[in-house]
Motif scaffolding. Structure first.
Motif, PDB file in Angstrom:
ATOM      1  N   UNK A 330       0.842  -1.294  -0.202  1.00  0.00           N
ATOM      2  CA  UNK A 330      -0.002  -0.086  -0.053  1.00  0.00           C
ATOM      3  C   UNK A 330       0.940   1.445   0.002  1.00  0.00           C
ATOM      4  N   UNK A 331       2.029   1.135   0.150  1.00  0.00           N
ATOM      5  CA  UNK A 331       3.146   2.005   0.287  1.00  0.00           C
ATOM      6  C   UNK A 331       3.089   2.704  -1.034  1.00  0.00           C
ATOM      7  N   UNK A 332       2.816   2.084  -2.047  1.00  0.00           N
ATOM      8  CA  UNK A 332       2.834   2.790  -3.610  1.00  0.00           C
ATOM      9  C   UNK A 332       1.696   3.678  -3.622  1.00  0.00           C
ATOM     10  N   UNK A 333       0.731   3.581  -2.705  1.00  0.00           N
ATOM     11  CA  UNK A 333      -0.242   4.611  -2.801  1.00  0.00           C
ATOM     12  C   UNK A 333      -0.199   5.959  -2.443  1.00  0.00           C
ATOM     13  N   UNK A 334       1.091   5.944  -1.752  1.00  0.00           N
ATOM     14  CA  UNK A 334       1.467   7.320  -0.979  1.00  0.00           C
ATOM     15  C   UNK A 334       1.366   8.591  -1.883  1.00  0.00           C
ATOM     16  N   UNK A 335       1.759   8.194  -3.198  1.00  0.00           N
ATOM     17  CA  UNK A 335       1.865   9.180  -4.137  1.00  0.00           C
ATOM     18  C   UNK A 335       0.607   9.842  -4.616  1.00  0.00           C
ATOM     19  N   UNK A 336      -0.569   8.903  -4.441  1.00  0.00           N
ATOM     20  CA  UNK A 336      -2.069   9.317  -4.685  1.00  0.00           C
ATOM     21  C   UNK A 336      -2.437  10.264  -3.592  1.00  0.00           C
ATOM     22  N   UNK A 337      -2.039  10.339  -2.405  1.00  0.00           N
ATOM     23  CA  UNK A 337      -2.356  11.099  -1.283  1.00  0.00           C
ATOM     24  C   UNK A 337      -1.518  12.527  -1.250  1.00  0.00           C
ATOM     25  N   UNK A 338      -0.496  12.551  -2.111  1.00  0.00           N
ATOM     26  CA  UNK A 338       0.313  13.924  -2.159  1.00  0.00           C
ATOM     27  C   UNK A 338      -0.523  14.986  -2.592  1.00  0.00           C
ATOM     28  N   UNK A 339      -1.549  14.607  -3.629  1.00  0.00           N
ATOM     29  CA  UNK A 339      -2.196  15.801  -4.264  1.00  0.00           C
ATOM     30  C   UNK A 339      -3.399  15.931  -3.531  1.00  0.00           C
ATOM     31  N   UNK A 340      -3.908  15.235  -2.278  1.00  0.00           N
ATOM     32  CA  UNK A 340      -5.064  15.633  -1.686  1.00  0.00           C
ATOM     33  C   UNK A 340      -4.948  16.705  -0.793  1.00  0.00           C
ATOM     34  N   UNK A 341      -5.946  17.619  -0.560  1.00  0.00           N
ATOM     35  CA  UNK A 341      -5.794  18.657   0.489  1.00  0.00           C
ATOM     36  C   UNK A 341      -5.853  18.122   1.552  1.00  0.00           C
ATOM     37  N   UNK A 342      -5.357  18.949   2.835  1.00  0.00           N
ATOM     38  CA  UNK A 342      -5.205  18.684   4.137  1.00  0.00           C
ATOM     39  C   UNK A 342      -4.835  17.308   4.555  1.00  0.00           C
ATOM     40  N   UNK A 343      -3.905  17.065   3.822  1.00  0.00           N
ATOM     41  CA  UNK A 343      -3.356  15.543   4.002  1.00  0.00           C
ATOM     42  C   UNK A 343      -1.722  15.569   4.008  1.00  0.00           C
ATOM     43  N   UNK A 344      -1.416  14.776   4.898  1.00  0.00           N
ATOM     44  CA  UNK A 344      -0.079  14.806   5.184  1.00  0.00           C
ATOM     45  C   UNK A 344       0.497  13.125   5.103  1.00  0.00           C
ATOM     46  N   UNK A 359       4.460   0.423   6.477  1.00  0.00           N
ATOM     47  CA  UNK A 359       5.492   1.228   5.792  1.00  0.00           C
ATOM     48  C   UNK A 359       5.417   2.728   5.813  1.00  0.00           C
ATOM     49  N   UNK A 360       4.260   3.402   6.193  1.00  0.00           N
ATOM     50  CA  UNK A 360       4.056   4.695   6.293  1.00  0.00           C
ATOM     51  C   UNK A 360       2.616   5.042   6.658  1.00  0.00           C
ATOM     52  N   UNK A 361       2.332   6.109   6.999  1.00  0.00           N
ATOM     53  CA  UNK A 361       0.903   6.520   7.099  1.00  0.00           C
ATOM     54  C   UNK A 361       0.688   7.727   6.744  1.00  0.00           C
ATOM     55  N   UNK A 362      -0.743   7.818   6.556  1.00  0.00           N
ATOM     56  CA  UNK A 362      -1.294   9.079   5.951  1.00  0.00           C
ATOM     57  C   UNK A 362      -2.280   9.771   6.980  1.00  0.00           C
ATOM     58  N   UNK A 363      -2.097  11.162   7.252  1.00  0.00           N
ATOM     59  CA  UNK A 363      -3.308  11.648   8.063  1.00  0.00           C
ATOM     60  C   UNK A 363      -4.000  12.953   7.163  1.00  0.00           C
ATOM     61  N   UNK A 364      -5.344  12.525   7.403  1.00  0.00           N
ATOM     62  CA  UNK A 364      -6.048  13.494   6.647  1.00  0.00           C
ATOM     63  C   UNK A 364      -6.932  14.437   7.873  1.00  0.00           C
ATOM     64  N   UNK A 365      -6.920  15.715   7.712  1.00  0.00           N
ATOM     65  CA  UNK A 365      -7.591  16.615   8.386  1.00  0.00           C
ATOM     66  C   UNK A 365      -8.798  17.358   7.836  1.00  0.00           C
ATOM     67  N   UNK A 366      -9.932  17.250   8.705  1.00  0.00           N
ATOM     68  CA  UNK A 366     -11.085  17.999   8.241  1.00  0.00           C
ATOM     69  C   UNK A 366     -11.018  19.214   8.770  1.00  0.00           C
ATOM     70  N   UNK A 367     -10.923  20.357   7.989  1.00  0.00           N
ATOM     71  CA  UNK A 367     -10.751  21.570   8.722  1.00  0.00           C
ATOM     72  C   UNK A 367     -11.811  22.065   9.615  1.00  0.00           C
ATOM     73  N   UNK A 368     -11.703  22.742  10.433  1.00  0.00           N
ATOM     74  CA  UNK A 368     -12.807  23.433  11.291  1.00  0.00           C
ATOM     75  C   UNK A 368     -13.684  24.426  10.521  1.00  0.00           C
TER      76      UNK A 368
END
Ligand code: AMP
Length: 369
Positions: A330-344, A359-368
């Protein structure tokens, strides 16, 4: 704790060095947090490809039994901590004679053994799944009579991510299941039909102050954590109870640093209740959301605590935060998340993406709003 023991632990000054036993992603993220605070890290791990090595000022690659490497390591650091709970007792004792080790390794005697851990919780009056020790076929039968079926058989030591664990179903020969765990000393737990799983990450400072991160809701896939979400879908009263339990455990250990308490939320006679499943005497995967989703991360809190610095009061950023583990390929999906807003995106820089490896993790934040 005696004042003498406190005196032995210096309050670290910027530029001081923290020794970390273990070179996985937790050590890596601890070293990154320390660097932000102007503290150096020296990682000690036996695996050549440890992913924490490349972000720390110094590294020692040697077995945990190598006395001369351990001696040099102790001489090069101001305080020692660890990123995994299976630190050999002898290694911890060797280092403790030379440098402060935080959290106190006596905690490991409890948390390295599921039976001692459950007895410790029972003695504190903290609810867990009903359990029984299994060291013989007779005890296995007695355990089943006590906790009922289905049940979960777990090796007392060295289990993680579902390893050293087997479900005992009705109509299956329990001895065969125990044999699949090599007849190792085990604990038998009632199988809990939980509503959800939650965890509390608590930090405790040397002067006994506790700061808990918000209760986190966790979903596992194939026994491995897949997502952590805050806020958890629990009532404020249940969240307060979960945090009280974590603080109680930290206090009972006279703990210094970050610990995680994993819990099940169950419904009993229409009322919700928490049962503690496990204590991790370290920073924890279910706290990774705090790096990008809170004003202070679990890693920084741990470094602050062991450095003798004040803890921060953590506040969540955004109305919802979700952490997704990237496991194996799934670490190969990391690049897919790079372009999402509010995502680390976090990639740990480990070598081979074997199937169950984090292998890694992604954090998604829903802004206030
Ligand atoms: P553990 O290694 O004890 O943290 O267990 C890993 C995962 O297995 C937990 O997060 C639960 O999803 C599941 N599990 C462990 N113990 C039990 C239990 N007694 N009843 C139901 N599920 C369990």
């Amino acid at each position: 704790m005696t004042t003498g023991a406190l005196d032995r632990k210096p309050v670290l000054k910027p530029g001081a060095t923290i020794g970390i036993l273990g070179g996985g992603q937790l050590g890596r993220m601890l070293a990154l947090a320390a660097a932000r605070l102007g503290l150096n890290c020296h990682i000690y791990a036996p695996e050549k490809d440890s992913c924490a090595f490349e972000v720390a000022r110094r590294a020692t690659c040697a077995p945990y039994e190598d006395a001369s490497a351990l001696r040099r390591f102790a001489e090069a650091v101001d305080v020692v901590t660890y990123e995994f709970e299976n630190v050999p007792a002898k290694t911890a004792a060797f280092l403790e004679r030379r440098r402060p080790v935080l959290p106190d390794p006596k905690v490991l005697e409890t948390t390295q053994d599921r039976l001692i851990e459950k007895d410790f919780l029972r003695d504190l009056g903290i609810a867990t799944a009903p359990y029984a020790p299994v060291h013989s076929a007779t005890q296995l039968a007695e355990g089943i009579a006590k906790v009922g079926l289905p049940a979960v058989l777990k090796t007392r030591r060295f289990g993680y991510d579902g390893k050293g664990q087997a479900k005992l179903e009705r109509n299956v020969d329990p001895i065969r299941t125990w044999r699949s765990l090599h007849n190792a000393p085990c604990i038998l737990e009632a199988f809990i039909a939980f509503e959800r799983e939650i965890s509390v990450i608590a930090a405790r400072s040397r002067d006994g102050r506790v700061e808990c991160f918000e209760v986190t809701e966790n979903e596992h896939r194939d026994h491995i954590l897949k997502t952590s979400t805050v806020p958890a879908r629990v009532t404020p009263a249940l969240a307060a109870e979960a945090s009280r339990i974590a603080a109680r455990i930290a206090g009972a250990f006279d703990y210094v640093g970050v610990l995680a308490v994993e819990m099940f939320v169950v419904r009993k006679a229409g009322k919700r209740q928490v049962l503690v499943n496990e204590i991790a005497p370290r920073v924890h995967n279910s706290g990774h959301w705090t790096i990008d989703g809170a004003t202070v991360s679990q890693f920084e809190q741990h470094i602050r605590a062991i450095a003798g610095w004040p803890l921060a009061r953590p506040v969540r950023l955004g109305r919802k935060v979700e952490m997704i583990n990237l496991i194996g390929e799934e670490v190969s999906e990391a690049s897919r998340y790079l372009t999402l807003p509010n995502t680390a995106v976090h990639v740990y820089g480990k070598g081979r993406a074997s199937p169950r490896r984090k292998m890694g993790h992604v954090t998604r934040i829903w802004p206030a709003r």
